[in-house]
Design a protein around this motif. Structure first.
Motif, mmCIF file in Angstrom:
data_model
loop_
_atom_site.group_PDB
_atom_site.id
_atom_site.type_symbol
_atom_site.label_atom_id
_atom_site.label_comp_id
_atom_site.label_asym_id
_atom_site.label_seq_id
_atom_site.Cartn_x
_atom_site.Cartn_y
_atom_site.Cartn_z
ATOM 1 N N ALA A 128 20.218 2.182 74.689
ATOM 2 C CA ALA A 128 21.627 1.964 75.014
ATOM 3 C C ALA A 128 22.207 3.184 75.733
ATOM 4 C CB ALA A 128 22.431 1.657 73.749
ATOM 5 N N SER A 129 21.630 4.358 75.446
ATOM 6 C CA SER A 129 22.057 5.604 76.092
ATOM 7 C C SER A 129 21.391 5.797 77.453
ATOM 8 C CB SER A 129 21.734 6.795 75.181
ATOM 9 O OG SER A 129 22.392 6.655 73.933
ATOM 10 N N GLY A 130 20.550 4.847 77.846
ATOM 11 C CA GLY A 130 19.907 4.922 79.149
ATOM 12 C C GLY A 130 18.678 5.816 79.187
ATOM 13 N N VAL A 131 18.030 5.981 78.034
ATOM 14 C CA VAL A 131 16.850 6.842 77.945
ATOM 15 C C VAL A 131 15.624 5.979 77.638
ATOM 16 C CG1 VAL A 131 15.814 8.834 76.779
ATOM 17 C CG2 VAL A 131 18.297 8.712 77.069
ATOM 18 N N PRO A 132 14.553 6.095 78.438
ATOM 19 C CA PRO A 132 13.352 5.315 78.152
ATOM 20 C C PRO A 132 12.701 5.756 76.841
ATOM 21 C CG PRO A 132 12.927 6.844 79.949
ATOM 22 C CD PRO A 132 14.390 6.951 79.623
ATOM 23 N N VAL A 133 12.009 4.818 76.211
ATOM 24 C CA VAL A 133 11.412 5.038 74.899
ATOM 25 C C VAL A 133 9.904 4.824 74.977
ATOM 26 C CG1 VAL A 133 11.319 4.149 72.532
ATOM 27 C CG2 VAL A 133 13.522 4.328 73.703
ATOM 28 N N VAL A 134 9.165 5.706 74.342
ATOM 29 C CA VAL A 134 7.729 5.498 74.128
ATOM 30 C C VAL A 134 7.582 5.322 72.621
ATOM 31 C CG1 VAL A 134 5.410 6.461 74.327
ATOM 32 C CG2 VAL A 134 7.092 6.865 76.147
ATOM 33 N N ALA A 135 7.139 4.126 72.200
ATOM 34 C CA ALA A 135 7.152 3.794 70.779
ATOM 35 C C ALA A 135 5.866 3.105 70.348
ATOM 36 C CB ALA A 135 8.342 2.872 70.485
ATOM 37 N N SER A 143 9.741 -5.914 69.650
ATOM 38 C CA SER A 143 10.647 -6.867 70.298
ATOM 39 C C SER A 143 11.831 -6.193 70.985
ATOM 40 C CB SER A 143 11.144 -7.912 69.290
ATOM 41 O OG SER A 143 11.779 -7.288 68.206
ATOM 42 N N THR A 144 12.160 -4.952 70.618
ATOM 43 C CA THR A 144 13.305 -4.297 71.264
ATOM 44 C C THR A 144 12.897 -3.515 72.507
ATOM 45 O OG1 THR A 144 13.140 -2.452 69.707
ATOM 46 C CG2 THR A 144 14.785 -4.127 69.218
ATOM 47 N N VAL A 145 11.721 -2.895 72.507
ATOM 48 C CA VAL A 145 11.250 -2.144 73.674
ATOM 49 C C VAL A 145 10.466 -3.110 74.568
ATOM 50 C CG1 VAL A 145 9.829 -0.221 74.489
ATOM 51 C CG2 VAL A 145 11.096 -0.004 72.343
ATOM 52 N N ALA A 146 10.927 -3.296 75.795
ATOM 53 C CA ALA A 146 10.223 -4.161 76.750
ATOM 54 C C ALA A 146 9.172 -3.305 77.457
ATOM 55 C CB ALA A 146 11.199 -4.766 77.745
ATOM 56 N N ASP A 147 7.917 -3.486 77.073
ATOM 57 C CA ASP A 147 6.829 -2.647 77.570
ATOM 58 C C ASP A 147 6.754 -2.670 79.095
ATOM 59 O OD1 ASP A 147 4.599 -0.941 77.152
ATOM 60 O OD2 ASP A 147 3.240 -2.621 77.502
ATOM 61 N N GLY A 148 6.857 -1.472 79.682
ATOM 62 C CA GLY A 148 6.787 -1.346 81.137
ATOM 63 C C GLY A 148 8.116 -1.557 81.833
ATOM 64 N N ARG A 181 17.781 2.876 83.220
ATOM 65 C CA ARG A 181 18.826 1.911 83.635
ATOM 66 C C ARG A 181 18.534 0.524 83.053
ATOM 67 N NH1 ARG A 181 18.322 4.642 88.518
ATOM 68 N NH2 ARG A 181 16.928 3.037 89.341
ATOM 69 N N ALA A 182 17.277 0.104 83.136
ATOM 70 C CA ALA A 182 16.901 -1.208 82.603
ATOM 71 C C ALA A 182 17.112 -1.261 81.090
ATOM 72 C CB ALA A 182 15.442 -1.517 82.944
ATOM 73 N N ALA A 183 16.848 -0.145 80.418
ATOM 74 C CA ALA A 183 17.033 -0.081 78.974
ATOM 75 C C ALA A 183 18.510 -0.258 78.619
ATOM 76 C CB ALA A 183 16.515 1.255 78.436
ATOM 77 N N ALA A 184 19.388 0.456 79.327
ATOM 78 C CA ALA A 184 20.827 0.347 79.057
ATOM 79 C C ALA A 184 21.321 -1.071 79.314
ATOM 80 C CB ALA A 184 21.602 1.353 79.914
ATOM 81 N N GLU A 185 20.837 -1.686 80.393
ATOM 82 C CA GLU A 185 21.228 -3.071 80.692
ATOM 83 C C GLU A 185 20.767 -4.020 79.591
ATOM 84 O OE1 GLU A 185 19.835 -4.151 84.614
ATOM 85 O OE2 GLU A 185 20.799 -2.378 85.492
ATOM 86 N N ARG A 186 19.526 -3.859 79.168
ATOM 87 C CA ARG A 186 18.977 -4.737 78.124
ATOM 88 C C ARG A 186 19.753 -4.595 76.818
ATOM 89 N NH1 ARG A 186 14.088 -7.462 76.583
ATOM 90 N NH2 ARG A 186 13.485 -6.989 74.432
ATOM 91 N N MET A 187 20.143 -3.370 76.476
ATOM 92 C CA MET A 187 20.853 -3.148 75.213
ATOM 93 C C MET A 187 22.302 -3.618 75.274
ATOM 94 S SD MET A 187 18.657 -2.150 73.071
ATOM 95 C CE MET A 187 17.462 -3.140 73.946
ATOM 96 N N GLY A 188 22.803 -3.886 76.485
ATOM 97 C CA GLY A 188 24.150 -4.433 76.619
ATOM 98 C C GLY A 188 24.292 -5.764 75.914
ATOM 99 N N ALA A 189 23.176 -6.434 75.665
ATOM 100 C CA ALA A 189 23.197 -7.734 74.985
ATOM 101 C C ALA A 189 23.400 -7.595 73.483
ATOM 102 C CB ALA A 189 21.875 -8.472 75.254
ATOM 103 N N TYR A 190 23.172 -6.374 72.952
ATOM 104 C CA TYR A 190 23.309 -6.163 71.515
ATOM 105 C C TYR A 190 24.726 -5.759 71.162
ATOM 106 C CZ TYR A 190 18.247 -6.163 70.766
ATOM 107 O OH TYR A 190 16.939 -6.522 70.689
ATOM 108 N N SER A 191 25.186 -6.194 70.008
ATOM 109 C CA SER A 191 26.439 -5.646 69.477
ATOM 110 C C SER A 191 26.086 -4.882 68.212
ATOM 111 C CB SER A 191 27.432 -6.776 69.140
ATOM 112 O OG SER A 191 26.987 -7.494 68.024
ATOM 113 N N TRP A 192 26.873 -3.899 67.930
ATOM 114 C CA TRP A 192 26.572 -3.080 66.762
ATOM 115 C C TRP A 192 27.115 -3.735 65.515
ATOM 116 C CZ3 TRP A 192 23.005 0.182 67.953
ATOM 117 C CH2 TRP A 192 22.897 0.595 69.271
#
Length: 192
Positions: A128-135, A143-148, A181-192
C-alpha cells in the motif's frame, strides 16, 4: 488506510534521520517488520544479505521485538557476524504502528521471509506504501503478493532465492518502481 500510501523516499529518510535512524540517500534499504522469533525467518534474510553483490551500500532494518525477544536478537546478531554483515543489520526495536509508514517509504524492498503467515499484514502495508515485497510463498502472502507484479514469492526457505530476487530489484530501479506502483494500485482494493 490513508497512512499507508506512497510518499517521497528522501523525505521519509530525512524524517527517520531526525529520529536517530540515519541512512544515506544512496544506500539501499531492506526492511523486515515483525516479532523477533524463529518463525519469522529473519535469519534467512540476514544470510541473503550476505550474498548480495550490489554495488551500492545495502542495509537491513529489522523493526520489532522487545525485551522478551533478547535471545532471538542475540541469535540473529550472531548469524549476522558469522556471515560478515553485522555492521549492516540494524535492530530498530518496537516501532509504533503510526510510525511504520515512514519506515516503509524509506525502504527500497520489504522482505517477509516467514515460515508461516495467516494473512501477512506487513506485506499489505508495504505494498500500500508503494514498496515491492519479497516474501515466502506461505499462508495469506501467497494471495496478497502478486508474484512478478507487486513483488516476488519464494517457495524455498533458503537464502539464495531471496538474495536473487532482492538483488534483481536493487539493481533495476525501473522494475522496482513499476512493481511498487502496481503494488499500491492493487492494495487500493483493500480497506482497513
Amino acid at each position: 488506510r490513508e497512512a499507508f500510501r506512497p510518499r517521497d523516499r528522501t523525505a521519509a529518510r530525512a524524517t527517520l534521520a531526525s529520529r536517530g535512524v540515519p541512512v544515506s540517500d544512496e544506500a539501499r534499504v531492506l526492511l523486515a517488520v515483525g516479532r523477533l522469533e524463529p518463525l519469522k525467518g529473519f535469519d534467512i534474510l540476514v544470510r541473503a544479505l550476505a550474498q548480495l553483490t550490489v554495488d551500492a551500500e545495502v542495509v537491513l532494518w529489522i523493526a520489532g521485538g522487545d525485551e522478551r525477544s533478547a535471545p532471538e536478537r542475540a541469535r540473529l546478531e550472531a548469524v549476522a557476524h558469522e556471515v560478515g554483515v553485522g555492521d549492516r543489520v540494524r535492530f530498530l526495536g518496537a516501532v509504533p504502528h503510526e510510525e511504520l509508514p515512514t519506515y516503509y517509504n524509506a525502504a527500497d524492498v520489504v522482505v517477509v521471509p516467514s515460515f508461516y503467515e495467516s494473512f501477512g499484514l506487513v506485506a499489505v502495508e508495504a505494498m500500500a506504501s508503494g514498496v515491492p515485497v519479497v516474501a515466502s510463498r506461505v499462508g495469506g502472502l501467497a494471495s496478497t503478493v502478486a508474484d512478478g507484479r507487486t513483488g516476488y514469492l519464494i517457495p524455498w526457505r533458503c537464502p539464495e532465492p531471496f538474495a536473487e530476487k532482492i538483488e534483481l530489484l536493487l539493481r533495476n530501479e525501473e522494475l522496482r518502481r513499476a512493481l511498487g506502483r502496481a503494488a499500491a494500485e492493487r492494495m487500493g482494493a483493500y480497506s482497513w
